[in-house]
Design a protein around this motif. Structure first.
Motif, PDB file in Angstrom:
ATOM      1  N   LYS A  81       0.808  -1.356  -0.056  1.00 62.56           N
ATOM      2  CA  LYS A  81      -0.023   0.029  -0.047  1.00 62.56           C
ATOM      3  C   LYS A  81       0.702   1.193   0.229  1.00 62.56           C
ATOM      4  N   GLU A  84       2.539   1.826  -3.484  1.00 61.20           N
ATOM      5  CA  GLU A  84       1.574   2.189  -4.174  1.00 61.20           C
ATOM      6  C   GLU A  84       1.208   3.943  -4.130  1.00 61.20           C
ATOM      7  N   GLU A  85       1.210   4.089  -2.766  1.00 59.10           N
ATOM      8  CA  GLU A  85       1.010   5.464  -2.548  1.00 59.10           C
ATOM      9  C   GLU A  85       2.252   6.394  -3.097  1.00 59.10           C
ATOM     10  N   ASN A  86       3.359   5.795  -2.861  1.00 60.24           N
ATOM     11  CA  ASN A  86       4.647   6.501  -3.088  1.00 60.24           C
ATOM     12  C   ASN A  86       4.549   6.684  -4.543  1.00 60.24           C
ATOM     13  N   GLN A  88       2.442   6.734  -6.637  1.00 56.49           N
ATOM     14  CA  GLN A  88       1.433   7.896  -7.219  1.00 56.49           C
ATOM     15  C   GLN A  88       1.668   9.121  -6.950  1.00 56.49           C
TER      16      GLN A  88
END
Length: 127
Positions: A81, A84-86, A88
């Motif tokens: 998670k 993925e945030e990084n 994005q």
């Protein structure tokens, strides 16, 4: 003494940070193993030790506030998670950099100077 101060500043995170180990590490610098009291009398060494000790306490305290995963699977899910945030956020940052470069290019074409571009925005007038 500067070499001992540098040794303290660059102390490996996985090594115990104690005077005994600093004295043993100082042997390779001085040619003999000084006592804790002898090193503690040197203000630069004493200060470097205090700063490093505080830094290690701060890092340990920061880590203690992080919620520990209950399982390896939960830890892996968190990592995925966060990755993925990084990814994005990196994508958004790249888009913003592209827009900023476009603005700078167009401003140069119009003859605006860097000083004009960096001028603060006007303050809103209070009623």
């Amino acid at each position: 003494m500067n070499e001992i101060v540098d040794m303290i500043r660059q102390w490996p995170k996985l090594e115990p940070f104690k005077w005994d180990f600093i004295c043993k590490g100082s042997k390779s610098i001085l040619g003999y193993e000084p006592t804790r009291q002898a090193l503690n009398k040197k203000l630069a060494v004493k200060r470097a030790y205090a700063v490093k000790k505080e830094q290690l306490r701060f890092e340990a305290n920061k880590l203690s506030r992080v919620a520990r995963p209950r399982s390896t699977l939960e830890a892996m899910e968190r990592l995925v998670k966060l990755q993925e945030e990084n990814d994005q956020l990196k994508g958004e940052l790249n888009k913003m950099a592209e827009i900023a470069n476009r603005f700078i290019y167009n401003a140069k074409i119009k003859g605006l100077t860097p000083e004009q571009l960096m001028r603060p925005m006007p303050q809103k007038k209070k009623p």
